[in-house]
Write a protein that holds these residues in place. Structure first.
Motif, mmCIF file in Angstrom:
data_model
loop_
_atom_site.group_PDB
_atom_site.id
_atom_site.type_symbol
_atom_site.label_atom_id
_atom_site.label_comp_id
_atom_site.label_asym_id
_atom_site.label_seq_id
_atom_site.Cartn_x
_atom_site.Cartn_y
_atom_site.Cartn_z
ATOM 1 N N LYS A 287 -27.930 -6.245 25.254
ATOM 2 C CA LYS A 287 -29.045 -5.348 25.039
ATOM 3 C C LYS A 287 -29.693 -5.402 26.383
ATOM 4 O O LYS A 287 -30.372 -4.344 27.086
ATOM 5 N N ILE B 209 -25.359 0.095 23.049
ATOM 6 C CA ILE B 209 -26.477 -0.823 22.986
ATOM 7 C C ILE B 209 -26.058 -2.497 23.387
ATOM 8 O O ILE B 209 -27.011 -3.078 24.325
ATOM 9 N N PHE B 210 -25.288 -2.792 22.390
ATOM 10 C CA PHE B 210 -25.190 -4.120 22.505
ATOM 11 C C PHE B 210 -23.686 -4.709 23.394
ATOM 12 O O PHE B 210 -23.300 -5.724 23.293
ATOM 13 N N SER C 252 -27.949 -3.427 29.011
ATOM 14 C CA SER C 252 -27.886 -1.961 28.859
ATOM 15 C C SER C 252 -29.405 -1.508 29.367
ATOM 16 O O SER C 252 -29.403 -0.598 29.779
ATOM 17 N N GLU C 253 -30.472 -2.186 29.095
ATOM 18 C CA GLU C 253 -31.815 -1.975 29.708
ATOM 19 C C GLU C 253 -31.527 -1.842 31.185
ATOM 20 O O GLU C 253 -32.333 -0.702 31.803
ATOM 21 N N THR D 80 -36.816 -6.528 26.873
ATOM 22 C CA THR D 80 -36.271 -7.516 25.891
ATOM 23 C C THR D 80 -36.666 -9.005 26.403
ATOM 24 O O THR D 80 -37.405 -9.941 25.619
ATOM 25 N N LYS E 51 -25.409 -10.447 21.798
ATOM 26 C CA LYS E 51 -25.855 -9.365 21.570
ATOM 27 C C LYS E 51 -27.209 -9.022 22.680
ATOM 28 O O LYS E 51 -27.574 -8.030 23.170
#
Length: 343
Positions: free
Chosen positions: A152, A99-100, A155-156, A170, A148
């Motif tokens: 994220k 994720i990060f 990743s999205e 996010t 981070k």
């Protein structure tokens, strides 16, 4: 048709969180611009001691001096019997990377065997070490939170989970948060106080940027101005995460002052910082009607960063809920400085 952001309050928070967003006028700027204060209003009656809502942070990090302690670098829960000293479970170890994009402090600590490192990955490790050492020297956490956050969002983007009406990304959440304008000082009783020097922020930006400089068009996304805004959003909205366990004291040399976050508890029990979708909208009061409790409130194991908003007294549907988020151990000038920016 309403824009996605215009429909934000219709979709968020979800009804099961028992609160809704509330906006009121909060004065005007010297230039005449209207100031809006955002808060949370109850959707039902609650009793004293009742958990109104619970939520995990969408970005969190241990304080830099806790990274070698007994806390998980991913969920901030205590580490007991897992073989890694940095994570509490294989799940957290894997999640930190999937994720990060990995733990910036430990870029070599991948959860499974990988191919021999290339020159580029060696450089990535050096860049990560440079950032980590700078954060340790200055006692900073916002650069790590920013890394981070970017990981994220990337990743999205790769997984295609950002941008739909029902699934706010996010950045959709971050974009709505207020922020501290770090480009100018804060006036406290006639004294000009800087939250951070512009020279230091520029150094942070370059170190963070170096971690992603191979990413296409990254220079278009993370400009120095945007980095300053993101840092200002963390300083305005992030919440100190308090350990329900006794925090071990470590012998170490005196550290720089570092950064302040929303916290009404003695700083000796803080282990990290989290940015929360809903709790970030809570307003301050010196006579709060709710309090924060972290981690599991029963025997079920949950992340140490799980935030529970608990009623301090009986409350009625329609009441706005308030938290005292200024550390009472700070001196008067420090408290005024924080409240001036965040209230």
């Amino acid at each position: 048709m309403k824009s996605k952001q215009a429909q934000y309050k219709e979709h968020f928070p979800k009804p099961e969180m028992n609160v809704k967003l509330h906006e009121t006028q909060h004065g005007t700027t010297p230039e005449g611009k209207q100031l809006i204060r955002r808060g949370l209003v109850l959707l039902k009656d609650v009793k004293e001691g009742e958990v109104i809502f619970s939520e995990d942070p969408f970005v969190s990090s241990l304080f830099i001096d806790k990274e070698e302690s007994d806390y998980c670098s991913n969920c901030l829960d205590s580490v007991t019997d897992f073989k890694s000293s940095k994570y509490c479970s294989a799940k957290c170890h894997k999640e930190a990377w999937s994720i990060f994009g990995g733990n910036v402090l430990y870029p070599e600590d991948k959860p499974e065997a990988t191919s021999p490192e290339t020159a580029q990955s060696q450089q990535s490790i050096r860049n990560a070490v440079n950032l980590a050492e700078f954060c340790k020297e200055k006692n900073l956490i916002t650069p790590l939170l920013t890394v981070k956050l970017i990981g994220k969002m990337m990743s999205e983007e790769q997984q295609g989970t950002a941008g739909t009406l029902s699934e706010y990304s996010t950045w959709d959440h971050i974009d709505r948060f207020h922020y501290i304008d770090l480009a100018k000082p804060t006036d406290v009783d006639g004294e000009k106080i800087w939250f951070a020097s512009l020279e230091q922020i520029e150094k942070e930006y370059k170190l963070v940027f170096a971690l992603f400089n191979k990413t296409p068009k990254f220079d278009k996304f993370l400009t120095d101005e945007r980095y300053m805004v993101i840092k200002g959003k963390f300083l305005y909205n992030a919440i100190s995460i308090i350990s329900e366990n006794e925090v071990k004291k470590t012998e170490e040399k005196e550290k720089p002052k570092g950064e302040y976050f929303k916290s009404s508890t003695n700083k000796s029990r803080e282990v990290g910082v989290g940015l929360y979708h809903i709790a970030s909208y809570l307003s301050h009061s010196c006579e709060p009607n709710v309090e924060f409790k972290f981690g599991s409130l029963n025997k079920e194991k949950k992340a140490g960063s799980l935030l529970n908003v608990v009623a301090k007294k009986d409350l009625t549907k329609g009441d706005e809920i308030f938290i005292n988020f200024v550390d009472t151990t700070l001196n008067k000038k420090q408290r005024k400085r924080i409240l001036k920016e965040k209230v």
